[in-house]
Design a protein around this motif. Structure first.
Motif, PDB file in Angstrom:
ATOM      1  N   LEU A 116       0.658  -0.928  -0.304  1.00 30.89           N
ATOM      2  CA  LEU A 116       0.104   0.056  -0.110  1.00 30.89           C
ATOM      3  C   LEU A 116       0.529   1.097   0.120  1.00 30.89           C
ATOM      4  CD1 LEU A 116      -2.808   1.073  -0.222  1.00 30.89           C
ATOM      5  CD2 LEU A 116      -2.559   1.011   2.880  1.00 30.89           C
ATOM      6  N   ALA A 117       2.397   1.206   0.780  1.00 29.31           N
ATOM      7  CA  ALA A 117       2.745   2.055   1.154  1.00 29.31           C
ATOM      8  C   ALA A 117       3.852   2.505  -0.816  1.00 29.31           C
ATOM      9  CB  ALA A 117       3.767   2.236   2.075  1.00 29.31           C
ATOM     10  N   ALA A 118       3.472   1.477  -1.315  1.00 30.20           N
ATOM     11  CA  ALA A 118       4.306   1.700  -2.627  1.00 30.20           C
ATOM     12  C   ALA A 118       3.272   2.502  -3.549  1.00 30.20           C
ATOM     13  CB  ALA A 118       5.208   0.382  -2.660  1.00 30.20           C
ATOM     14  N   ALA A 119       1.929   1.611  -3.595  1.00 27.50           N
ATOM     15  CA  ALA A 119       1.279   2.166  -4.332  1.00 27.50           C
ATOM     16  C   ALA A 119       1.087   4.003  -4.300  1.00 27.50           C
ATOM     17  CB  ALA A 119      -0.895   1.569  -3.697  1.00 27.50           C
ATOM     18  N   ILE A 120       0.436   4.104  -3.065  1.00 29.46           N
ATOM     19  CA  ILE A 120       1.142   5.508  -2.615  1.00 29.46           C
ATOM     20  C   ILE A 120       2.077   6.182  -3.329  1.00 29.46           C
ATOM     21  CG2 ILE A 120       0.851   7.408  -1.036  1.00 29.46           C
ATOM     22  CD1 ILE A 120      -0.870   4.977   0.810  1.00 29.46           C
ATOM     23  N   ARG A 121       2.991   6.281  -2.919  1.00 27.89           N
ATOM     24  CA  ARG A 121       4.309   6.481  -4.007  1.00 27.89           C
ATOM     25  C   ARG A 121       4.359   6.371  -5.095  1.00 27.89           C
ATOM     26  NH1 ARG A 121       7.546   3.047   0.046  1.00 27.89           N
ATOM     27  NH2 ARG A 121       7.758   4.333   1.943  1.00 27.89           N
ATOM     28  N   LEU A 125       3.895  10.247  -7.561  1.00 25.83           N
ATOM     29  CA  LEU A 125       3.953   9.646  -9.186  1.00 25.83           C
ATOM     30  C   LEU A 125       3.408  10.129 -10.413  1.00 25.83           C
ATOM     31  CD1 LEU A 125       7.918   8.402  -7.719  1.00 25.83           C
ATOM     32  CD2 LEU A 125       6.847  10.904  -8.089  1.00 25.83           C
ATOM     33  N   GLY A 126       2.505   9.571 -10.622  1.00 25.53           N
ATOM     34  CA  GLY A 126       1.483   8.987 -11.406  1.00 25.53           C
ATOM     35  C   GLY A 126       1.642   8.475 -12.350  1.00 25.53           C
ATOM     36  N   ARG A 127       1.502   6.919 -11.157  1.00 21.19           N
ATOM     37  CA  ARG A 127       1.853   6.033 -12.113  1.00 21.19           C
ATOM     38  C   ARG A 127       0.463   4.648 -10.937  1.00 21.19           C
ATOM     39  NH1 ARG A 127       7.693   5.748 -10.950  1.00 21.19           N
ATOM     40  NH2 ARG A 127       7.519   5.316  -8.702  1.00 21.19           N
ATOM     41  N   SER A 128       0.215   3.740 -12.112  1.00 23.19           N
ATOM     42  CA  SER A 128      -0.963   3.253 -11.607  1.00 23.19           C
ATOM     43  C   SER A 128      -0.808   1.464 -11.022  1.00 23.19           C
ATOM     44  CB  SER A 128      -2.212   3.093 -12.766  1.00 23.19           C
ATOM     45  OG  SER A 128      -2.396   3.382 -12.764  1.00 23.19           O
ATOM     46  N   THR A 129      -1.560   1.578  -9.587  1.00 23.44           N
ATOM     47  CA  THR A 129      -0.586  -0.051  -9.353  1.00 23.44           C
ATOM     48  C   THR A 129      -2.362  -0.743  -9.264  1.00 23.44           C
ATOM     49  OG1 THR A 129       0.698   1.104  -7.836  1.00 23.44           O
ATOM     50  CG2 THR A 129       0.079  -0.742  -7.255  1.00 23.44           C
ATOM     51  N   LEU A 130      -2.380  -2.068  -9.601  1.00 23.59           N
ATOM     52  CA  LEU A 130      -3.605  -2.507 -10.353  1.00 23.59           C
ATOM     53  C   LEU A 130      -3.540  -3.807  -9.613  1.00 23.59           C
ATOM     54  CD1 LEU A 130      -5.475  -1.501 -13.509  1.00 23.59           C
ATOM     55  CD2 LEU A 130      -5.333  -0.923 -11.624  1.00 23.59           C
ATOM     56  N   SER A 131      -4.373  -4.451  -8.439  1.00 27.40           N
ATOM     57  CA  SER A 131      -4.489  -5.053  -7.736  1.00 27.40           C
ATOM     58  C   SER A 131      -4.316  -6.568  -8.662  1.00 27.40           C
ATOM     59  CB  SER A 131      -5.958  -5.964  -6.708  1.00 27.40           C
ATOM     60  OG  SER A 131      -7.066  -6.078  -7.521  1.00 27.40           O
ATOM     61  N   PRO A 132      -3.978  -7.362  -8.656  1.00 30.54           N
ATOM     62  CA  PRO A 132      -4.689  -8.675  -9.979  1.00 30.54           C
ATOM     63  C   PRO A 132      -5.829  -9.164 -10.352  1.00 30.54           C
ATOM     64  CG  PRO A 132      -2.250  -9.300  -8.202  1.00 30.54           C
ATOM     65  CD  PRO A 132      -3.308  -8.436  -7.611  1.00 30.54           C
TER      66      PRO A 132
END
Length: 214
Positions: A116-121, A125-132
């Protein structure tokens, strides 16, 4: 935005325990700062005006204003805010809805603290994180779906087409040069195959799924 600055995070969830847990999680990271909490989308929208967070962790199923509506409303006024949708559910409609509303990421609530911390960071920075699960839902959304046919015979399709056009049993019988009893038998078979209980339901379903050509 300076990437070395503290990332200001807002929590939006209608469950106090969830917000408390997320607040504790945020305090464990020096570069993440909790600047506000809201228990529904309407509160979140109002709080954004005061706090101007960098990233919002947004629940989807909430009273007053749900997460999808809140995401759309917040980004309409504050397009630079990054919204991470967080939910216990993985329904494809939720994934597609909130991403279409502008959320940058979609995570399930069982995500680890470091993830979650990595997803917030990344969001900052404008990068997406999607769960599988979210990624799978998006893949399904882009695939053409095969329309149901219900194995209707050519004759049954012809009857259904006339039913959709609003013809009575007698009018269908006259048009197809068959008896009214035969028309009724065809309609009974159609309703059974489509698993509906009335002509009205059959008409609505046939139009929605383009089973007939109008």
């Amino acid at each position: 935005m300076n990437t070395s600055q503290t990332i200001q995070v807002m929590l939006v969830d209608d469950h106090n325990v969830v917000r408390s847990g997320l607040a504790t999680f945020l305090r464990a990271y020096d570069d993440l700062e909790l600047v506000g909490e809201a228990k529904n989308g309407l509160e979140a929208l109002n709080l954004c005006r005061k706090k101007k967070p960098d990233v919002i962790l947004m629940d989807l199923m909430m009273p007053e204003m749900d997460g999808i509506a809140a995401t759309r409303a917040i980004l309409a006024d504050y397009p630079d805010i990054k919204i991470i949708a967080m939910t216990s559910f993985e329904e494809e409609e939720l994934v597609q809805g909130v991403l279409a509303a502008g959320a940058i990421s979609y995570l399930l609530k069982n995500v680890s603290s470091d993830e979650l911390a990595a997803a917030i960071r990344a969001a900052f920075l404008g990068r997406s994180t999607l769960s599988p699960e979210a990624a799978t839902a998006l893949i399904h959304a882009t695939r053409p779906t095969k329309q149901p046919s219900f194995d209707l015979t050519e004759r049954e399709r012809e009857v259904l087409n006339l039913v959709v056009q609003g013809h009575s049993n007698q009018q269908i019988a006259d048009a197809m040069v068959i008896t009214v009893a035969t028309v009724k038998a065809h309609i009974s078979n159609i309703l059974s195959k489509m698993e509906v209980s009335s002509r009205t339901e059959a008409i609505a379903y046939a139009i929605k799924h383009k089973i007939v050509t109008l």
